[in-house]
Scaffold this active site. Structure first.
Site, short mmCIF file in Angstrom:
data_model
loop_
_atom_site.label_atom_id
_atom_site.label_comp_id
_atom_site.label_asym_id
_atom_site.label_seq_id
_atom_site.Cartn_x
_atom_site.Cartn_y
_atom_site.Cartn_z
N ASN A 9 33.02 29.39 61.33
CA ASN A 9 33.40 29.57 59.93
C ASN A 9 32.78 28.43 59.13
OD1 ASN A 9 34.68 29.81 57.47
ND2 ASN A 9 36.72 29.28 58.23
N TRP A 10 31.71 28.74 58.43
CA TRP A 10 30.97 27.68 57.74
C TRP A 10 31.64 27.23 56.44
CZ3 TRP A 10 25.19 29.69 58.20
CH2 TRP A 10 24.86 29.77 59.56
N LYS A 11 32.65 27.95 56.01
CA LYS A 11 33.37 27.61 54.77
C LYS A 11 32.37 27.41 53.62
CE LYS A 11 37.07 25.80 57.61
NZ LYS A 11 38.16 24.87 57.79
N HIS A 95 42.52 33.39 55.96
CA HIS A 95 42.39 32.00 56.41
C HIS A 95 43.40 31.13 55.66
CE1 HIS A 95 40.78 28.01 57.05
NE2 HIS A 95 40.19 28.51 58.11
N GLU A 97 43.17 28.38 54.28
CA GLU A 97 42.68 27.82 53.01
C GLU A 97 42.79 28.85 51.90
OE1 GLU A 97 38.98 26.50 54.65
OE2 GLU A 97 40.08 24.96 55.77
N GLU A 167 45.61 29.64 63.99
CA GLU A 167 45.12 28.37 63.46
C GLU A 167 46.28 27.57 62.88
OE1 GLU A 167 40.67 28.53 62.60
OE2 GLU A 167 41.67 29.21 60.80
N GLY A 173 40.67 20.84 60.40
CA GLY A 173 39.90 19.80 59.74
C GLY A 173 40.54 18.42 59.84
N SER A 213 40.22 22.15 64.67
CA SER A 213 39.56 20.99 65.31
C SER A 213 39.06 21.27 66.72
CB SER A 213 40.49 19.77 65.29
OG SER A 213 40.78 19.40 63.95
N GLY A 234 35.45 25.51 62.65
CA GLY A 234 35.00 25.10 61.32
C GLY A 234 33.95 24.01 61.43
N GLY A 235 34.37 22.76 61.29
CA GLY A 235 33.44 21.62 61.26
C GLY A 235 32.38 21.63 62.34
P1 PGA Z 1 38.07 23.07 61.85
O1 PGA Z 1 38.35 24.41 61.05
O2 PGA Z 1 37.40 23.47 63.16
O3 PGA Z 1 37.15 22.26 60.97
O4 PGA Z 1 39.38 22.41 62.08
C1 PGA Z 1 38.80 25.58 61.69
C2 PGA Z 1 38.98 26.69 60.69
O5 PGA Z 1 39.49 26.43 59.60
O6 PGA Z 1 38.63 27.85 60.96
#
Ligand code: PGA
Length: 252
Positions: A9-11, A95, A97, A167, A173, A213, A234-235
């Site tokens: 997930n590149w956000k 998600h 967010e 999640e 994050g 994470s 994500g990251g």
């Molecule tokens: P993260 O994000 O790996 O940076 O914690 C995961 C996500 O939000 O899908």
């Protein structure tokens, strides 16, 4: 036997040229990898360019969100048909967010899920508790609310096309990963909820990803849990090497 599924997930990251470069790197590194489904989820503006790179490869395309109407006066929205048209096979829905910053609710998650399925897009439905929920002993209550709200009124066949991503919000994050045991416990609970809503057989086929994470150094241990079928990353998905490492760690 559930095929592991790893999604990046590149956000809100990467211009079109950066997205192309990252995709080319991932494509090269996972070219020989089989027995795991690999997905990248760029921003809407990079979907077409990324699709051009992954066509005829072992990587699938996902969008990070979708609207539930297919056309009309909905300024700024993107429809399931448009995502299908640009090459998406999957779409991330709900998600944390989006729940936190963009007023996503279980109702909108359900509408989006149904619209995606009607258009032959596979939803990755995100669920997860906040730290306060966990500390107050409400993890199962929140998960139950998110899962039952998200999958409401889906047929058994539609359920089988969905992926659930667990999640925990406190792990996204933050560098704080759920322990493999914590992840496994919630995954078992999600499978139980699916089993109650459908059957054991269906619950055993639905893939449940862990997210929060996930990094190259913790992926293998998380993926070794029997009910963890992959990761939503994500990251660590923003670098080809670390993402490819996680992909390879998921092969059981
Ligand atoms: P993260 O994000 O790996 O940076 O914690 C995961 C996500 O939000 O899908």
């Amino acid at each position: 036997m559930r095929t592991p599924i790893i999604a990046g997930n590149w956000k809100l990251n990467n211009t079109i040229s950066e997205a192309i470069e990252l995709t080319q790197g991932i494509k090269r590194l996972v070219a020989d990898t089989t027995d795991v489904e690999v997905i990248v989820a760029p921003t809407f503006t990079a979907l077409a360019a990324v699709y051009a790179v992954i066509q005829e490869s072992n990587i699938c395309l996902a969008a990070q969100d979708v609207y539930w109407e297919n056309n009309g006066a909905f300024t700024g929205e993107i429809s399931p048909t448009m995502l299908k048209d640009v090459g998406c096979e999957y779409v991330i829905i709900g998600h944390s967010e989006r729940r936190q910053f963009f007023a996503e609710t279980n109702e909108s998650v359900n509408l989006k899920t149904k619209a995606a399925l009607t258009t032959d897009l596979k939803p990755i439905i995100c669920v997860g508790e906040h730290l306060e929920d966990r500390e107050a002993g409400n993890t199962e209550k929140i998960i139950e609310d998110h899962v039952s709200g998200g999958i409401k009124d889906l047929s058994a066949e539609q359920m089988l096309s969905c992926v659930i991503a667990y999640e925990p919000v406190w792990a996204i994050g933050t560098g704080k990963t759920a322990t493999p045991k914590q992840a496994q416990e919630v995954h078992v609970y999600i499978r139980q909820l699916i089993s109650e809503a459908y059957t054991d057989e269906i619950a055993n086929q639905v893939r449940i990803q862990y997210g929060g994470s996930v990094k190259p150094d913790n992926a293998a241990e998380l993926m070794s849990q029997p009910d963890v079928d992959g990761a939503l990353v994500g990251g660590a998905s923003l670098q080809a090497e670390s993402f490819a490492h996680i992909v390879k760690s998921s092969i059981k």
